[in-house]
Structure formats: structure tokens, C-alpha cells
Design a protein around this motif. Sequence first.
Motif, mmCIF file in Angstrom:
data_model
loop_
_atom_site.group_PDB
_atom_site.id
_atom_site.type_symbol
_atom_site.label_atom_id
_atom_site.label_comp_id
_atom_site.label_asym_id
_atom_site.label_seq_id
_atom_site.Cartn_x
_atom_site.Cartn_y
_atom_site.Cartn_z
ATOM 1 N N SER A 2 0.847 -1.219 0.000
ATOM 2 C CA SER A 2 0.000 0.000 0.000
ATOM 3 C C SER A 2 0.867 1.247 0.000
ATOM 4 N N GLN A 3 1.952 1.256 0.782
ATOM 5 C CA GLN A 3 2.837 2.410 0.811
ATOM 6 C C GLN A 3 3.475 2.617 -0.546
ATOM 7 N N SER A 4 3.878 1.527 -1.185
ATOM 8 C CA SER A 4 4.521 1.639 -2.482
ATOM 9 C C SER A 4 3.547 2.228 -3.514
ATOM 10 N N GLU A 5 2.276 1.770 -3.472
ATOM 11 C CA GLU A 5 1.281 2.303 -4.416
ATOM 12 C C GLU A 5 1.027 3.785 -4.161
ATOM 13 N N ALA A 6 0.908 4.155 -2.887
ATOM 14 C CA ALA A 6 0.653 5.562 -2.546
ATOM 15 C C ALA A 6 1.819 6.424 -3.002
ATOM 16 N N MET A 7 3.055 5.948 -2.817
ATOM 17 C CA MET A 7 4.211 6.742 -3.223
ATOM 18 C C MET A 7 4.263 6.863 -4.743
ATOM 19 N N ASN A 8 3.912 5.807 -5.449
ATOM 20 C CA ASN A 8 3.922 5.860 -6.923
ATOM 21 C C ASN A 8 2.863 6.842 -7.429
ATOM 22 N N LEU A 9 1.672 6.859 -6.778
ATOM 23 C CA LEU A 9 0.626 7.826 -7.156
ATOM 24 C C LEU A 9 1.093 9.246 -6.905
ATOM 25 N N ALA A 10 1.820 9.433 -5.782
ATOM 26 C CA ALA A 10 2.324 10.779 -5.481
ATOM 27 C C ALA A 10 3.306 11.214 -6.551
ATOM 28 N N GLU B 271 -0.662 9.894 2.790
ATOM 29 C CA GLU B 271 -1.140 8.521 2.951
ATOM 30 C C GLU B 271 0.036 7.554 3.110
ATOM 31 N N ALA B 272 1.050 7.751 2.285
ATOM 32 C CA ALA B 272 2.242 6.887 2.376
ATOM 33 C C ALA B 272 2.948 7.073 3.727
ATOM 34 N N SER B 273 2.968 8.321 4.228
ATOM 35 C CA SER B 273 3.613 8.579 5.532
ATOM 36 C C SER B 273 2.874 7.852 6.646
ATOM 37 N N ASN B 274 1.528 7.910 6.583
ATOM 38 C CA ASN B 274 0.741 7.208 7.607
ATOM 39 C C ASN B 274 0.991 5.689 7.560
ATOM 40 N N ILE B 275 1.031 5.168 6.332
ATOM 41 C CA ILE B 275 1.270 3.710 6.201
ATOM 42 C C ILE B 275 2.666 3.354 6.737
ATOM 43 N N SER B 276 3.653 4.215 6.482
ATOM 44 C CA SER B 276 5.026 3.967 6.986
ATOM 45 C C SER B 276 5.052 3.932 8.514
ATOM 46 N N ALA B 277 4.214 4.846 9.109
ATOM 47 C CA ALA B 277 4.145 4.837 10.586
ATOM 48 C C ALA B 277 3.549 3.528 11.067
ATOM 49 N N TYR B 278 2.515 3.050 10.362
ATOM 50 C CA TYR B 278 1.923 1.757 10.733
ATOM 51 C C TYR B 278 2.958 0.617 10.565
#
Length: 479
Positions: free
Chosen positions: A111-119, A137-144
Motif C-alpha cells: 500500500s505504501q509503495s502504491e501511494a508513493m507511486n501515485l504521489a 497517505e504513504a507517511s501514515n502507512i510507513s508509521a503503521y
Amino acid sequence: MKTIRNKMMMLSLIIWIIMAFIWISMSIFNQRTVEKYNGILQRYLLMNQASELSRQALTTLNGYRMSPTEENLRRYVEDDNRLLRTKLDMNKLRNPNNDMLLVNFQHMVDSQSEAMNLAVRFQRDNDDDAGAEQFDEASNISAYISETTLSLIGGEQKTYDAFYRQIIARSNEIKKMGFWALAFVSLLLLLFSYRFVSGVTRPILKLTQSARELSRGNFQNPIVVDNNDDMAFLAKTLDSMRLNIGNLFDEIQSKAQLEYDLHKHKLMLKESELKSLQSQINPHFLFNTLNMLSKEAYLSGADKTSELISSVAGMLRYNLRRMDSRVSLKDEIDVLEEYLTIQQARFGDRVRIVREIDETALEIEVPILILQPLVENAFIYAIEPSEDGGTLTLRVINETDAVVVQVRDNGPGMEPEKLGSLLSDLDPPGYKGHSTGIGIRNVMDRLRLFYGTEDIIAIDSATGGGTCITLTLPRRTKL
């Protein structure tokens, strides 16, 4: 044969084998523990690496947003690829305790990878708001992901808590095993060393005691060492030396005794010759004179006188022989008959002579003048002092290994003191001297030298019981 060097090499080899076995055992045990511990550590590092790559990918993405260059984009793509590869590597960490949590962790990475690619896509499309939203969104997923990593590591700690405790327990067991192994090896070395040292020192002590006995001149005790090594060979060599030295001493003593006997024999012969010379006045002239007188007496009709003179001449001729001459027992009996003829004429009816002679025993060789001194001794001490005279018995007995000659009288016998002086050739009270100048002691010495043995003559005499002198003459003389 095992040498001491071989024994020492065997002891060293045994010690090396024991130490090598202990070292190999402990090395294998330690290697297994280290490998297991390294495996757990690699799991922790892989989980922590995924969390770090997640944060690093966000950092490079943020750098690209701030400065959208191709270099920053390339850095972001590399970090994103590494994060995805790490996600795949985390499949190795799967176990029944972390299966659900690990699946969620991998989904969050995707999910983080997809969010970063969209960014990145929105950044290229110049849609800053959408790009910022995807970045958040990617930052939140990284925290998780970071929280999930901590949960995974905590789960791993609980999973391998028993292993950690087992490592601690095994460490204590290793300490105990090391102590008992050291004690066992020390005891084993002590036993081996005691046996080895005893196997060396005991024979050395025995050889030392034997050498001390040899230095004191004791060559009778054999030297025996039961070992099968150099000490046994040394003991056999020393025992052989003991036997050789003992035999050499015996040979030296035998030669010394033989030289002493020969010297004594020579002195005795010289003494006998001197006594014979002292008692003779031109013996050859006297012998010729006696022969002439015997013929004159026979021509004058004095037959008895002629016989006596002939007997004296025969005795004189016999006594002129060398004292070391060998004669037959028959020759001794014949000259003794000449002497008895003279004594019979002298004592007349006062003397009675009994002869018991085995003619088959008269061919053996004997020293010259051994019977006349014995018979003369009987006349001096038994017959002459008695007014009634006495009886003289002469016996020659033929036995298997020897010839026995006995001279017996029925006189008053002799006291021990008188017998002792007679055997020592001292002049006893009332001594009148032998016509030959030879005493009983001289006869005894010459017989012992001639036959090489002590058991030749025996004298049986008691006060009032007469005297019997017995000669046991072996058929073999000393060579």
C-alpha cells in the motif's frame, strides 16, 4: 617389547585424543548454538530493515517532490524496489505465531509503495494537492509499518524466549560440563601418570637394591623384573652380569684354594724329605751294607737274622722313593709285611697280627707310605706300652666305589687331647717317633690332596676301647 619411549608416546596420544574429543564436542555444541542465534538475529535485522527502507523511501520521495530531477527520481525508484524486495524476503520469517501480522505487514508495504507511486504520478501531472494527499497517505502507512515491525519483533522475542532461556541453561551446563570434564581428565591423567611412573620407578628401585646387594658381594639373589620394556632388558643384563661375576669369584676362589693346596703339598713334601734326610746317614751305603750283612748271615746259617736284615733293607729301599710317588695298594701291603716281620721278631708272642685282606682290591693306586705310619702308631701307643702286648688287625675291604682299609688295635685307646695332638702332628706325651718321620696328620693331608676330598680318614678311639683307623680310598683320584 614396549619401550619407555613408546609408553610416553602412548600416554601423550591418549591425552591428545581425550582433549580433542572434548574440544570437538564443545565446538559442535557451540557452533549449533551460534547458528541458531544468528538465525534469530537475522530475522530481527530483516524486520528492522523493512521499517528503515519504508522511511528511507519516503525521504527520497520527499526529496523528489522538493526538487523533481531525474537523479532524485532514480534514487526514489531504487529505494522503492529495495523495499519491495525486502517484503518478499520477509516470507522466510513466516511461522504460525506471526502469520496474520506478517501478511498485514506485507500488505502495508504494498500500500505504501502504491501511494508513493501515485504521489510521483501526480507530481509529474503538476497536481500538487493530490500528490500531497498521497504522500501523507504513504507517511501514515510507513508509521503503521514501524509499529507493526515493533509488534513483529516483540512476537519474535516471545517466540524465542524459551530458546534464550535454553541458551542460558546450556551455558551453565557447559560450565558444569567443563568442570567435570576437567576433573575427569585430571583423574584419568593422574591414574595414567601413577601407573606410568610406578612402571618406571619400581623396576629402578629394584635394580638399585640389587646393585647395592652386588656391591656388598651378595651374588645369590636373582634379579627379576616383570615389566616388558627396557627395564626388563636391563634387569636381565644385570642378572647375567651377576651370574658371570659370581662364577668368576667362585673360579678365583677355587683356583686360590687349589694353589693353596698345591703350595701346602709342596711344603709338606719338602718337610717329609727333610725329615727323611735327617733320619738317614748315607741311605744308599746303609742299604748296600744291609744286603751284604744279610748274605753273610745266610752263609753263616743264621736264617732268621738274614730274613730280618732283608726286611730292613726292603723297607729302606721302599722309603728311598719320592714322597709324591704313586704306588699300588699291594706295594703298600708288601712293605707293611716287611715292617710287621721286624716287629714280630721284636715283640715275639706279645703281638698277634690278624690279616683280613681282599686280594681283588689291591690294584688301586695310592700315595706312598700311608699304611706303615698307621700301623707303627698302633705299636707305639697300644702294643709297646703293654706288658701283655696286643692284637693288631689289618682289613682291606673291596666295595663298589671305594676300597676300605682298617687298622685296629686293642690297646688302651686315646683321650681326646692325645688324639688331637696326634692329628696335629704335635708330639704327645710318651712319643717315641716314627721310623719314617711321617705322622698321621701328614698321611691325612697327602690323602686329601691325592683324592681331592675331605672324607678319607676316620679315627674311632675311646679310653679303654682301643683305636680303629679307617681309610676310605675312592677308586677315582683327583685329576
